[in-house]
Design a protein around this motif. Structure first.
Motif, PDB file in Angstrom:
ATOM      1  N   PRO A 169      72.029 -19.025  -0.011  1.00 18.69           N
ATOM      2  CA  PRO A 169      71.711 -20.312  -0.289  1.00 18.69           C
ATOM      3  C   PRO A 169      70.151 -20.592  -0.028  1.00 18.69           C
ATOM      4  O   PRO A 169      69.617 -20.059   0.918  1.00 18.69           O
ATOM      5  CB  PRO A 169      72.504 -21.236   0.396  1.00 18.69           C
ATOM      6  CG  PRO A 169      73.844 -20.394   0.649  1.00 18.69           C
ATOM      7  CD  PRO A 169      73.173 -19.143   0.806  1.00 18.69           C
ATOM      8  N   THR A 170      69.464 -21.260  -1.126  1.00 18.99           N
ATOM      9  CA  THR A 170      68.089 -21.596  -0.982  1.00 18.99           C
ATOM     10  C   THR A 170      67.544 -22.424   0.487  1.00 18.99           C
ATOM     11  O   THR A 170      66.508 -22.133   0.791  1.00 18.99           O
ATOM     12  CB  THR A 170      67.598 -22.139  -2.270  1.00 18.99           C
ATOM     13  OG1 THR A 170      68.359 -23.460  -2.354  1.00 18.99           O
ATOM     14  CG2 THR A 170      67.748 -21.343  -3.426  1.00 18.99           C
ATOM     15  N   ASP A 171      68.893 -23.341   0.674  1.00 18.97           N
ATOM     16  CA  ASP A 171      68.305 -23.823   2.053  1.00 18.97           C
ATOM     17  C   ASP A 171      68.361 -23.017   3.206  1.00 18.97           C
ATOM     18  O   ASP A 171      67.943 -23.583   4.197  1.00 18.97           O
ATOM     19  CB  ASP A 171      69.162 -25.181   2.224  1.00 18.97           C
ATOM     20  CG  ASP A 171      70.772 -24.983   2.239  1.00 18.97           C
ATOM     21  OD1 ASP A 171      71.155 -23.673   1.814  1.00 18.97           O
ATOM     22  OD2 ASP A 171      71.428 -25.652   2.755  1.00 18.97           O
ATOM     23  N   ILE A 172      68.964 -22.064   3.121  1.00 19.93           N
ATOM     24  CA  ILE A 172      68.985 -20.821   4.337  1.00 19.93           C
ATOM     25  C   ILE A 172      67.811 -19.673   4.116  1.00 19.93           C
ATOM     26  O   ILE A 172      67.374 -19.557   5.094  1.00 19.93           O
ATOM     27  CB  ILE A 172      70.377 -20.194   4.386  1.00 19.93           C
ATOM     28  CG1 ILE A 172      71.621 -21.340   4.852  1.00 19.93           C
ATOM     29  CG2 ILE A 172      70.522 -19.173   5.423  1.00 19.93           C
ATOM     30  CD1 ILE A 172      73.145 -20.730   4.618  1.00 19.93           C
ATOM     31  N   ARG A 173      67.532 -19.238   2.990  1.00 15.93           N
ATOM     32  CA  ARG A 173      67.007 -18.368   2.829  1.00 15.93           C
ATOM     33  C   ARG A 173      65.248 -18.886   2.695  1.00 15.93           C
ATOM     34  O   ARG A 173      64.875 -19.680   2.082  1.00 15.93           O
ATOM     35  CB  ARG A 173      66.980 -17.710   1.563  1.00 15.93           C
ATOM     36  CG  ARG A 173      66.363 -16.545   1.047  1.00 15.93           C
ATOM     37  CD  ARG A 173      66.779 -15.973  -0.303  1.00 15.93           C
ATOM     38  NE  ARG A 173      66.457 -16.518  -1.534  1.00 15.93           N
ATOM     39  CZ  ARG A 173      66.994 -17.220  -2.348  1.00 15.93           C
ATOM     40  NH1 ARG A 173      68.244 -17.291  -2.379  1.00 15.93           N
ATOM     41  NH2 ARG A 173      66.368 -17.916  -3.459  1.00 15.93           N
ATOM     42  N   ARG A 174      64.509 -18.159   3.663  1.00 22.22           N
ATOM     43  CA  ARG A 174      63.122 -18.342   3.500  1.00 22.22           C
ATOM     44  C   ARG A 174      62.352 -17.128   3.114  1.00 22.22           C
ATOM     45  O   ARG A 174      62.551 -15.804   3.760  1.00 22.22           O
ATOM     46  CB  ARG A 174      62.654 -18.767   5.041  1.00 22.22           C
ATOM     47  CG  ARG A 174      61.354 -19.124   4.992  1.00 22.22           C
ATOM     48  CD  ARG A 174      60.938 -19.747   6.330  1.00 22.22           C
ATOM     49  NE  ARG A 174      59.487 -20.549   6.139  1.00 22.22           N
ATOM     50  CZ  ARG A 174      58.925 -20.950   7.465  1.00 22.22           C
ATOM     51  NH1 ARG A 174      59.522 -20.971   8.440  1.00 22.22           N
ATOM     52  NH2 ARG A 174      57.668 -21.376   7.190  1.00 22.22           N
ATOM     53  N   GLU A 175      61.319 -17.017   2.337  1.00 22.34           N
ATOM     54  CA  GLU A 175      60.660 -16.010   1.692  1.00 22.34           C
ATOM     55  C   GLU A 175      59.237 -16.115   2.067  1.00 22.34           C
ATOM     56  O   GLU A 175      58.349 -17.159   1.843  1.00 22.34           O
ATOM     57  CB  GLU A 175      61.108 -16.100   0.349  1.00 22.34           C
ATOM     58  CG  GLU A 175      62.281 -15.577  -0.030  1.00 22.34           C
ATOM     59  CD  GLU A 175      62.865 -15.769  -1.565  1.00 22.34           C
ATOM     60  OE1 GLU A 175      61.850 -15.851  -2.298  1.00 22.34           O
ATOM     61  OE2 GLU A 175      63.829 -15.309  -1.845  1.00 22.34           O
ATOM     62  N   TYR A 176      58.758 -15.262   2.619  1.00 17.47           N
ATOM     63  CA  TYR A 176      57.157 -14.941   2.793  1.00 17.47           C
ATOM     64  C   TYR A 176      56.442 -13.999   1.747  1.00 17.47           C
ATOM     65  O   TYR A 176      56.908 -12.880   1.807  1.00 17.47           O
ATOM     66  CB  TYR A 176      56.971 -14.416   4.192  1.00 17.47           C
ATOM     67  CG  TYR A 176      57.679 -15.391   5.346  1.00 17.47           C
ATOM     68  CD1 TYR A 176      57.007 -16.229   5.959  1.00 17.47           C
ATOM     69  CD2 TYR A 176      58.977 -15.109   5.376  1.00 17.47           C
ATOM     70  CE1 TYR A 176      57.599 -17.166   6.998  1.00 17.47           C
ATOM     71  CE2 TYR A 176      59.483 -15.888   6.661  1.00 17.47           C
ATOM     72  CZ  TYR A 176      59.166 -16.988   7.146  1.00 17.47           C
ATOM     73  OH  TYR A 176      59.532 -17.460   8.215  1.00 17.47           O
ATOM     74  N   ARG A 276      70.716 -11.343   6.721  1.00 17.96           N
ATOM     75  CA  ARG A 276      72.387 -11.487   6.707  1.00 17.96           C
ATOM     76  C   ARG A 276      72.865 -12.707   6.535  1.00 17.96           C
ATOM     77  O   ARG A 276      72.324 -13.872   7.201  1.00 17.96           O
ATOM     78  CB  ARG A 276      72.939 -10.965   8.120  1.00 17.96           C
ATOM     79  CG  ARG A 276      74.549 -11.151   8.064  1.00 17.96           C
ATOM     80  CD  ARG A 276      75.249 -11.017   9.412  1.00 17.96           C
ATOM     81  NE  ARG A 276      76.693 -10.944   9.330  1.00 17.96           N
ATOM     82  CZ  ARG A 276      77.572 -10.719  10.244  1.00 17.96           C
ATOM     83  NH1 ARG A 276      77.183 -10.444  11.347  1.00 17.96           N
ATOM     84  NH2 ARG A 276      78.779 -10.887   9.961  1.00 17.96           N
ATOM     85  N   TRP A 277      73.946 -12.957   5.540  1.00 14.55           N
ATOM     86  CA  TRP A 277      74.410 -14.346   5.434  1.00 14.55           C
ATOM     87  C   TRP A 277      75.816 -14.053   5.194  1.00 14.55           C
ATOM     88  O   TRP A 277      76.504 -13.439   4.212  1.00 14.55           O
ATOM     89  CB  TRP A 277      73.841 -14.823   4.320  1.00 14.55           C
ATOM     90  CG  TRP A 277      74.601 -16.520   4.261  1.00 14.55           C
ATOM     91  CD1 TRP A 277      74.334 -17.428   4.982  1.00 14.55           C
ATOM     92  CD2 TRP A 277      75.401 -16.839   3.069  1.00 14.55           C
ATOM     93  NE1 TRP A 277      75.125 -18.527   4.276  1.00 14.55           N
ATOM     94  CE2 TRP A 277      75.871 -18.333   3.234  1.00 14.55           C
ATOM     95  CE3 TRP A 277      75.688 -16.192   1.760  1.00 14.55           C
ATOM     96  CZ2 TRP A 277      76.586 -18.862   2.444  1.00 14.55           C
ATOM     97  CZ3 TRP A 277      76.759 -16.973   1.069  1.00 14.55           C
ATOM     98  CH2 TRP A 277      77.084 -18.403   1.186  1.00 14.55           C
ATOM     99  N   GLY A 278      76.654 -14.471   6.278  1.00 20.40           N
ATOM    100  CA  GLY A 278      78.186 -14.233   6.277  1.00 20.40           C
ATOM    101  C   GLY A 278      78.473 -12.600   6.047  1.00 20.40           C
ATOM    102  O   GLY A 278      78.117 -12.015   7.271  1.00 20.40           O
TER     103      GLY A 278
END
Length: 389
Positions: A169-176, A276-278
């Motif tokens: 989900p975009t509210d969990i994922r952060r991209e640099y 990792r997510w789930g």
């Protein structure tokens, strides 16, 4: 269909993970979007860190690499028309292996075939589902039919454009991300390498790299504008420009010939957190990209596979999930160090359009410091040959 670990992506990362899991009795199925011939036709990096070589041995696929690969004890750095050598073996007792990614992939395919492993090609519309539950699964389209693969975990080894990262989900994922204002024009030619080791060259005309695949297959690169296309560069124009960017002692030995492959790659740095997510784990280009300066792309993917394999092994065979739970933390700690090294190599060896005279003087001083300081050379050697996992 059911398996323990569903692996999305049949490149070297996904195949290596599948083969390593097999050695510990853990079942996996690999889903690949392209055909096997297409995967094996891709020309990619060929410098393997010590840790990658050890993983190949652990997976039981190192025999041909050890016969046909080239062990390099060091590398050459060129600036201001001269070259100096970083002696990895003398400085830290480690080496790298020059062995093409295509050959790594072929060896892994052969091993998976010999073990009766399941690698499904030309799988489209791959969609990992219910990743935040105890019963994840993957749907995909093959031969005109929709299939479902139930599993315990999903390993996303499907590259930057694959579906795995997008499933977080975009509210969990952060991209640099950092993009660089130039690309690399690379050619492959059936010519002997200009040197026994790689040459990384900083010149006033831009960066150049002299590399190789074997005794009669060379890979060369020059920094170019992002607006360029391969058609803008004839073979003669490429060779002429390469000669201008490397020291005379190398240019005088350069054997030229027709290119058998020519391409331009943009340069970028990218990291996704978390990995990792789930029940989903990202590995390789699905989670991070480095500029090719320093040869960290495939090698950083290999370190991900090490941590992920270690986690699955302990989970299934020891009943201990701590390594899986810490996968993202451990992988990212090493990834950011390789990002730093790749960024440093890129900034020291390329010409940037906004560089001032001061910037250029500092760049030259940095390379002179590296030439003259053993501690600086040791630091480069440790990063280049690969930090411990």
């Amino acid at each position: 269909m059911r398996t323990q670990v569903a692996i999305i992506g049949g490149g070297p990362s996904g195949l290596l993970l599948s083969q390593l899991l097999y050695t510990k009795g853990i079942d996996s199925v690999v889903l690949e979007r392209r055909s096997r011939d297409y995967v094996l036709s891709r020309i990619r990096a060929g410098v393997l860190e010590t840790g990658f070589v050890d993983l190949m041995k652990q997976a039981g696929v190192a025999d041909r690499m050890e016969r046909e690969g080239f062990v390099h004890d060091g590398t050459q750095i060129a600036f201001d028309g001269e070259m100096f050598r970083i002696d990895f073996k003398k400085l830290i007792g480690k080496t790298v292996m020059v062995y093409g990614q295509t050959e790594v992939t072929r060896d892994l395919y052969d091993a998976r075939d010999a073990a009766g492993g399941t690698v499904l090609h030309e799988c489209s519309a791959v969609n990992p589902r219910d990743l935040d539950t105890d019963a994840p699964y993957v749907t995909f389209l093959k031969d005109g039919q929709v299939h479902r693969l139930d599993c315990d975990f999903v390993a996303g080894c499907d590259g930057f454009h694959g579906p795995s990262r997008q499933a977080i989900p975009t509210d969990i994922r952060r991209e640099y991300e950092r993009t660089y204002p130039f690309g690399w024009l690379g050619i492959l030619s059936e010519t002997p390498p200009v040197d026994d080791e790689l040459i990384y060259a900083n010149s006033e005309r831009g960066f150049a790299l002299c590399s190789m695949r074997n005794d009669n297959l060379s890979r060369y690169y020059i920094q170019c504008d992002l607006s360029d296309t391969p058609d803008d560069w004839t073979d003669d124009a490429f060779w002429d420009e390469l000669k201008r960017r490397i020291p005379d002692e190398a240019a005088d030995k350069l054997v030229t010939g027709p290119s058998i492959e020519k391409s331009i790659a943009p340069l970028r740095s990218f990291v996704c957190e978390p990995m990792r997510w789930g029940r989903l784990f990202l590995a390789g280009d699905a989670a991070h990209i480095v500029p090719p300066t320093g040869a960290k792309g495939l090698n950083t993917a290999a370190s991900d596979i090490h941590y992920l394999f270690e986690g699955f092994d302990r989970h299934y065979n020891d009943g201990d999930s701590d390594a899986l739970d810490r996968y993202s933390e451990k992988a990212l700690a090493r990834i950011w160090k390789t990002q730093r090294f790749s960024w440093w190599m890129t900034t020291q060896l390329h010409r940037f359009p906004d560089q001032t005279e001061f910037d250029l003087k500092v760049q030259q001083a940095e390379l002179a410091f590296l030439r003259d300081n053993e501690a600086a050379q040791k630091a480069l050697a440790e990063s280049y040959t690969g930090m411990p996992y």
